[in-house]
Design an enzyme around this catalytic site. Structure first.
Site, PDB file in Angstrom:
ATOM      1  N   CYS A  29       5.398 -92.703   8.820  1.00 18.39           N
ATOM      2  CA  CYS A  29       4.785 -91.405   8.503  1.00 18.39           C
ATOM      3  C   CYS A  29       5.816 -90.332   8.145  1.00 18.39           C
ATOM      4  O   CYS A  29       5.459 -89.273   7.637  1.00 18.39           O
ATOM      5  CB  CYS A  29       3.920 -90.931   9.660  1.00 18.39           C
ATOM      6  N   HIS A  40       3.222 -83.642   9.141  1.00 15.97           N
ATOM      7  CA  HIS A  40       2.467 -84.863   8.900  1.00 15.97           C
ATOM      8  C   HIS A  40       1.090 -84.714   9.548  1.00 15.97           C
ATOM      9  O   HIS A  40       0.977 -84.251  10.686  1.00 15.97           O
ATOM     10  CB  HIS A  40       3.220 -86.057   9.485  1.00 15.97           C
ATOM     11  N   ASN A  54      -5.534 -89.507   8.598  1.00 17.98           N
ATOM     12  CA  ASN A  54      -4.088 -89.687   8.686  1.00 17.98           C
ATOM     13  C   ASN A  54      -3.684 -90.732   7.653  1.00 17.98           C
ATOM     14  O   ASN A  54      -4.032 -91.904   7.793  1.00 17.98           O
ATOM     15  CB  ASN A  54      -3.724 -90.128  10.108  1.00 17.98           C
TER      16      ASN A  54
END
Lengths: 324, 85
Positions: free
Chosen positions: A122, A246, A280
């Site tokens: 990520c 993120h 996500n």
């Protein structure tokens, strides 16, 4: 003695343009509740997600990267021939060979470009952005197409309610090129390898994370990384117009924003909340959030944006950029 | 802190109540020893982490994630802090 020469690049770099791509299929929390023991309120309370996009069989890391990359090149006012290097940050290609970058370069029309994949999970986009910026500054590349693209649904157990509600698919891209003014600040990056076991693929097929451990790490260790990135760029928290962490979990995003405000960030600092409608998407989340916020008029050209990525490894990276 | 005296159970409870109020929006008066974090105070696993992190700072104690599952009630947390501070 024979002497070698070195290339010399631009005095500074900036993001010239950005783009993003998502699969068409919208998946709501109610859709997920139909196949596992969960519900809309539970998901909103835990992770802040209302809906996300899942790719179909025609959507791949490569196909989404190509779409996002082409948009970023167009947004930069360039043609593919102006780009000479492609970096695809990802951790979800189904096979390690061939890599995604060479295919993306070919399909975007950046014939013969240098290309490689970069896996920092990520944190991948921020790692790739820093790498691209340094390549342009040293003359290794002139303009770099930097993409984060992920098809997480390929590595998520579709009925595991601890992960299937969080992860989604998509891509975000930026073109990095030369600049007189500094548009990409120094990177603050690192790893926390002692916590490697907290995000893994124990059966080789599906992602697993120790939710509480990762949450503790992300809510306590990432704000200091963001502050370090500011310090490296010579800025104060009050200089930040836009915070784009993120998009891991809305509660983590809010915790980072709260910590930065305690250190002087402004109350009117715009905080990315793209996770609410995109889920996500790992390395894609930061450039995709920036692109969605630009399209919505929440981010403007010249804004000071603080980016910070964090994820499996554990890995993290953050830097300040000027929005294109 | 200048003092090296350990906090009393009452002081730990009062401190935890303030933390729970800030993290979860539960009124501090509601946070009493016999209450279950999950069943009575409606605190989820991630909020427990936030409470633990703040309690660690406040009481200078370590509360590992593995320990959180054992802290069912507010009283369990008071006892844990008192024993480990």
């Amino acid at each position: 003695m024979t002497k070698l020469r070195l290339t010399h690049g631009a005095p500074a770099t900036r993001i010239l343009g950005i783009g993003s791509a998502q699969p068409e299929r919208v998946v709501t929390n109610d859709d997920l509740a139909a196949v596992m023991d969960t519900n809309d309120q539970w998901i909103r309370d835990r992770v802040g997600i209302a809906e996300r996009r899942f790719g179909g069989s025609g959507d791949t890391v490569v196909s989404m990267a190509v779409e996002a990359g082409a948009k970023a090149i167009a947004a930069s006012g360039l043609s593919p021939a102006d780009v000479d290097t492609v970096i695809v940050a990802n951790c979800t290609t189904t096979v390690p060979i061939p890599n995604a970058a060479a295919q993306v370069a070919e399909l975007v029309g950046v014939k013969g470009a240098g290309g490689f994949d970069l896996n920092a999970a990520c944190a991948g986009f921020c790692y790739a952005l820093a790498t691209a910026s340094d390549m342009v500054r040293t003359g290794t590349a002139t303009r770099v197409l930097v993409i984060g693209s992920e098809k997480l649904t390929d590595i998520v157990d579709p009925v595991d309610r601890s992960t299937a509600i969080i992860f989604a698919d998509g891509a975000g891209a930026a073109v990095v090129g030369p600049s007189e003014e500094i548009g990409i600040g120094p990177v603050a990056w690192g790893t926390a390898g002692d916590l490697v076991e907290t995000i893994t693929m124990p059966n080789g097929k599906h992602i697993f994370q120790e939710g509480q451990s990762v949450f503790r790490w992300a809510t306590t260790k990432i704000a200091p990384i963001a502050l370090r990135a500011l310090e490296l760029a010579g800025l104060e928290p009050s200089d930040v117009d836009v915070l784009i962490p993120h998009q891991a979990n809305l509660r983590i995003v809010e915790a980072i924003a709260k910590k930065l405000r305690q250190k002087g960030a402004r109350e009117d600092m715009v905080v990315a909340d793209d996770i609410v409608t995109s889920g996500n998407t790992s390395s894609a989340s930061i450039p995709m959030a920036m692109d969605h916020m630009r399209a919505a008029g929440r981010v403007h050209s010249g804004d000071v944006a603080l980016l910070v990525g964090f994820g499996a490894g554990l890995s993290y990276a953050g830097q300040v950029v000027i929005c294109p | 802190m200048a003092t090296t005296e350990k906090p009393t159970d009452e002081e730990i409870l009062a401190g935890l109540a303030e933390i729970v109020e800030e993290v979860a929006g539960v009124e501090a008066d509601e946070v009493t020893a016999e209450k279950s974090f999950v069943d009575d105070l409606d605190i989820d696993s991630l909020s427990m982490v936030e409470i633990a992190v703040q309690a660690e700072d406040r009481f200078e104690v370590k509360i590992p994630d593995a320990e959180l599952a054992n802290l069912k009630t507010v009283g369990d947390a008071v006892t844990y802090v008192a024993k480990n501070v």
